[in-house]
Design a protein around this motif. Sequence first.
Motif, PDB file in Angstrom:
ATOM      1  N   ALA A  14       0.848  -1.196   0.000  1.00  0.00           N
ATOM      2  CA  ALA A  14       0.000   0.000   0.000  1.00  0.00           C
ATOM      3  C   ALA A  14       0.882   1.244   0.000  1.00  0.00           C
ATOM      4  O   ALA A  14       1.050   1.913   1.018  1.00  0.00           O
ATOM      5  CB  ALA A  14      -0.915  -0.008   1.217  1.00  0.00           C
ATOM      6  N   LEU A  15       1.465   1.551  -1.146  1.00  0.00           N
ATOM      7  CA  LEU A  15       2.371   2.687  -1.257  1.00  0.00           C
ATOM      8  C   LEU A  15       1.589   3.958  -1.587  1.00  0.00           C
ATOM      9  O   LEU A  15       0.705   3.936  -2.451  1.00  0.00           O
ATOM     10  CB  LEU A  15       3.390   2.431  -2.368  1.00  0.00           C
ATOM     11  CG  LEU A  15       4.298   1.213  -2.204  1.00  0.00           C
ATOM     12  CD1 LEU A  15       5.090   0.972  -3.480  1.00  0.00           C
ATOM     13  CD2 LEU A  15       5.230   1.408  -1.028  1.00  0.00           C
ATOM     14  N   PRO A  27      -3.571  -2.844  -3.035  1.00  0.00           N
ATOM     15  CA  PRO A  27      -2.924  -4.150  -2.940  1.00  0.00           C
ATOM     16  C   PRO A  27      -3.960  -5.264  -2.943  1.00  0.00           C
ATOM     17  O   PRO A  27      -5.104  -5.061  -2.511  1.00  0.00           O
ATOM     18  CB  PRO A  27      -2.167  -4.071  -1.606  1.00  0.00           C
ATOM     19  CG  PRO A  27      -2.845  -2.991  -0.835  1.00  0.00           C
ATOM     20  CD  PRO A  27      -3.320  -2.007  -1.850  1.00  0.00           C
ATOM     21  N   SER A  28      -3.560  -6.417  -3.407  1.00  0.00           N
ATOM     22  CA  SER A  28      -4.506  -7.533  -3.499  1.00  0.00           C
ATOM     23  C   SER A  28      -5.007  -7.957  -2.122  1.00  0.00           C
ATOM     24  O   SER A  28      -6.116  -8.462  -1.987  1.00  0.00           O
ATOM     25  CB  SER A  28      -3.841  -8.727  -4.203  1.00  0.00           C
ATOM     26  OG  SER A  28      -2.666  -9.119  -3.514  1.00  0.00           O
ATOM     27  N   ALA A 236       7.396  -8.453   1.790  1.00  0.00           N
ATOM     28  CA  ALA A 236       6.654  -9.310   2.716  1.00  0.00           C
ATOM     29  C   ALA A 236       5.290  -8.757   3.107  1.00  0.00           C
ATOM     30  O   ALA A 236       4.576  -9.390   3.877  1.00  0.00           O
ATOM     31  CB  ALA A 236       7.493  -9.537   3.977  1.00  0.00           C
ATOM     32  N   SER A 237       4.922  -7.592   2.591  1.00  0.00           N
ATOM     33  CA  SER A 237       3.681  -6.958   3.025  1.00  0.00           C
ATOM     34  C   SER A 237       2.447  -7.812   2.721  1.00  0.00           C
ATOM     35  O   SER A 237       1.562  -7.981   3.572  1.00  0.00           O
ATOM     36  CB  SER A 237       3.534  -5.593   2.348  1.00  0.00           C
ATOM     37  OG  SER A 237       2.396  -4.918   2.829  1.00  0.00           O
ATOM     38  N   LYS A 238       2.390  -8.370   1.532  1.00  0.00           N
ATOM     39  CA  LYS A 238       1.235  -9.173   1.133  1.00  0.00           C
ATOM     40  C   LYS A 238       1.096 -10.415   1.999  1.00  0.00           C
ATOM     41  O   LYS A 238       0.003 -10.718   2.500  1.00  0.00           O
ATOM     42  CB  LYS A 238       1.366  -9.557  -0.340  1.00  0.00           C
ATOM     43  CG  LYS A 238       0.204 -10.379  -0.880  1.00  0.00           C
ATOM     44  CD  LYS A 238       0.401 -10.678  -2.357  1.00  0.00           C
ATOM     45  CE  LYS A 238      -0.726 -11.537  -2.902  1.00  0.00           C
ATOM     46  NZ  LYS A 238      -0.542 -11.812  -4.348  1.00  0.00           N
ATOM     47  N   LYS A 239       2.203 -11.132   2.217  1.00  0.00           N
ATOM     48  CA  LYS A 239       2.161 -12.341   3.046  1.00  0.00           C
ATOM     49  C   LYS A 239       1.809 -12.004   4.488  1.00  0.00           C
ATOM     50  O   LYS A 239       1.087 -12.740   5.162  1.00  0.00           O
ATOM     51  CB  LYS A 239       3.510 -13.047   2.986  1.00  0.00           C
ATOM     52  CG  LYS A 239       3.822 -13.651   1.624  1.00  0.00           C
ATOM     53  CD  LYS A 239       5.153 -14.382   1.646  1.00  0.00           C
ATOM     54  CE  LYS A 239       5.443 -14.995   0.274  1.00  0.00           C
ATOM     55  NZ  LYS A 239       6.761 -15.698   0.263  1.00  0.00           N
ATOM     56  N   MET A 240       2.298 -10.858   4.972  1.00  0.00           N
ATOM     57  CA  MET A 240       2.003 -10.426   6.333  1.00  0.00           C
ATOM     58  C   MET A 240       0.521 -10.130   6.487  1.00  0.00           C
ATOM     59  O   MET A 240      -0.113 -10.493   7.486  1.00  0.00           O
ATOM     60  CB  MET A 240       2.835  -9.188   6.659  1.00  0.00           C
ATOM     61  CG  MET A 240       2.905  -8.826   8.112  1.00  0.00           C
ATOM     62  SD  MET A 240       4.057  -7.471   8.361  1.00  0.00           S
ATOM     63  CE  MET A 240       5.595  -8.275   7.915  1.00  0.00           C
TER      64      MET A 240
END
Length: 287
Positions: A14-15, A27-28, A236-240
């Motif tokens: 989420a930039l 973001p997805s 790692a943002s998506k996995k987090m």
Amino acid sequence: MRYGDFASLCERSALPVCRLFGNAVLPSCHLDVYDAGSAVFVNLPDFVVSIIAFFFVGYLAFRAHRKIDAVGRREMTLLLSFFCIMLVFNIAGADFIHSSGQVNRWLGAVNTALVVSFFWALFLFGIVGFQVMADGSLKSMLTIIGTTLIIFISMGYIAADTAFGISNGLKPKPSDPLYSPGVFTIYLVVPLVAIVLFMILQTTIVVRFLSARLPLVWLVSAFFCFAVGQAIMFGASKKMCQSTNNRIDGAFFATLLDSAAVSCIYGFWSAITVDDNAAFEEDEYKF
């Protein structure tokens, strides 16, 4: 990933810069949202850590200003103030989605310009120790403020032109709506170059003029915090987000670690501007 392509970056993280490309660029995996009137609250954890960081860095700026005999105190206070301003606009542009697409895009442009401007100011702060100009002087302060303002306006125009197609030269094509080499360069490459130059400049000062090496621990810690924060944000943002059931993402840790990096820079400066000059080479060190 192509150079200049934000598709995969905006899909994972989420930039704030992603707001340049429209409201639909999310973001997805995004966090739970909360209605806030004309806006939607999209990142509560990042909001909380940004508020805490704002007051903490503001406190460091106050402490820097009170170090009357410290060389570069005005420049350090200015740098920390820039970071606080960046935090405020990060909250407005990253933690909320506004009902107006125009507002979202403008906040994305401002955020982009502020990021580049801060790292430009960081680079200039790295030169202060070489006494190219007398630290704290009107000339020094006007140089930092004036050039940073020029950078802000220039980078803001590039970002705004990308978002709104002011000149029809930078706006992404409809067939490739997230492709912008210009924004990619100023948002990701320029800050990296500024950090590397700052590290080289400060390491040179410590190695050449300072007998103690402990300040390098602060400097390395700052670089480590920044690097880890960016790695988490981009990698790692998506996995987090998925593993915490949409409760927290990489933005929280990126803001936390970026703030820690700035705090370490303050710690480095404080360590080499102490009143006791026994650790310095007499008449040589000029930070």
